[in-house]
Enzyme design. Sequence first.
Site, PDB file in Angstrom:
ATOM      1  CB  VAL A  10      -0.896   0.056   1.257  1.00  0.00           C
ATOM      2  CG1 VAL A  10      -1.914   1.178   1.123  1.00  0.00           C
ATOM      3  CG2 VAL A  10      -1.577  -1.255   1.521  1.00  0.00           C
TER       4      VAL A  10
ATOM      5  CE  LYS B  53      -1.845  -0.112  -4.192  1.00  0.00           C
ATOM      6  NZ  LYS B  53      -1.583   0.758  -5.331  1.00  0.00           N
TER       7      LYS B  53
HETATM    8  N1  HSE Z   1      -0.227  -0.177 -10.034  1.00  0.00           N
HETATM    9  C1  HSE Z   1      -0.028   0.353  -8.727  1.00  0.00           C
HETATM   10  C2  HSE Z   1      -0.239   1.855  -8.781  1.00  0.00           C
HETATM   11  C3  HSE Z   1       1.363   0.049  -8.266  1.00  0.00           C
HETATM   12  O1  HSE Z   1      -0.284   2.400  -9.884  1.00  0.00           O
HETATM   13  O2  HSE Z   1      -0.409   2.463  -7.746  1.00  0.00           O
HETATM   14  C4  HSE Z   1       1.610   0.357  -6.818  1.00  0.00           C
HETATM   15  O3  HSE Z   1       0.812  -0.438  -5.974  1.00  0.00           O
END
Ligand code: HSE
Length: 449
Positions: free
Chosen positions: A140, A213
């Site tokens: 996160v 998250k």
């Molecule tokens: N794909 C995720 C983002 C990566 O763009 O935040 C980080 O968790």
Amino acid sequence: MGSVYNPMGKTVNVGLLGFGTVGSGVARILLEQSELLRQRAGMSIRLARICDLDITTSRGFPVASDILTDDVISLINDPELDIFIELIGGLEPARTFVLEAIQKGKHVITANKALLAAHGHEIFEAAARHGVELGFEASVGGGIPVVKAVKEGLVANRLQTVMGIMNGTANYILSRMTEEGMAFQDVLADAQRLGYAEADPSYDVEGIDTAHKLVIMAMLAFGTPVELSDIYIEGISRLSPLDISFAKEFGYRIKLLAIARNGNNGLELRVHPTMIPSEHLLAQVGGAYNAFYFVGDSVGKVFLYGLGAGQMPTGSAVVADVVDVARNLAGGTIGRVASLGLPYDMLKPLKRRPMDSLTACYYFRFSVVDRPKVLARISGILGDMDISIASVVQKGRGSRDSSVSVVMLTHEAHEVKVREALKRIDSLDVISGETMVIRIEDLKNLEKA
Ligand code: HSE
């Protein structure tokens, strides 16, 4: 005087599974900062093995070839390894590898939010049962130490709100669409090139990664079990440059917000594009940056800001967990802080606030046929559903019967009535395209302690 135990001569051995974007960042830090980390951890940290399907492509820095392997089973079974870092992402085989490493008594560190959101209960429970540490700081907020902030720095508080911008890719896309008027697809391609996006970028733009998250943050913040299905999720893929420019005109920015609030009506958990006042701190968060806004009973408001994605920021968070384990090994304090900040079996269910019971102000963009009485028909339905209009804008004037956008902002209204009203409006023959709905939050209610 001083410590009676000096572990500086000891070594903790680390096995890394996944030598992609984040894995390369982790390896780089562990190899290039080994002396600094030894001093800070009180123990040498040795990157003993790296496992990946591709062990031949150069990652741009020197790696001893004898630590590279493509045999994951030998990594998990290696009795020398104290720490197993999982950075392959996805559900399987990551779940199996993590559980096997835990069973072998290894401390596990992962950046895998999808895995924790889907199988967290099984994994947290297994780690507690086997007495190993489970580090997930990198899952996160990229490089922002949010997990540690909640578990340790804010431990004295009952948190009422955790909200923020938790996906770098979506924020990067929205920022460039807002600032440069770029098209969605072009910006997404840039985010992929920069290593921000998930393997399946629809996770980023449809709000799923943000929701993963939020599952983790809500469990930590409220000490309650949370499932992905508890979260209301809407992404940003339907937003058009029109919505972004209308928002600007009304003094708002559109952000993909994750919101968890434990209020009198229960715990609300939602992820959706939100119009927030353009002068608010969260509205200032641009590019791949993330921001976390906590409201606690003692501390008041806390705002954490930093890069939420990318190789080195996420690598920084993984290495922080490695150092935590090394410090605990050095001090004989493994398990000092439970993975979720309290023993796994003490998580308590909390009443949930259904999305239907929400009240908010709303932005509607109707695509309508440009002819008389259209507005009267729409506002009639809104009035019947107790939805009061705060402003109306129609841009341009097409030839008779061409399609135009009509935007309305409402006063506070009930979500359930908004849905019913929109169902009725969308069935009118004068509606020529999909209606866009965006919730507007001044954030004041969410900021109350
Ligand atoms: N794909 C995720 C983002 C990566 O763009 O935040 C980080 O968790």
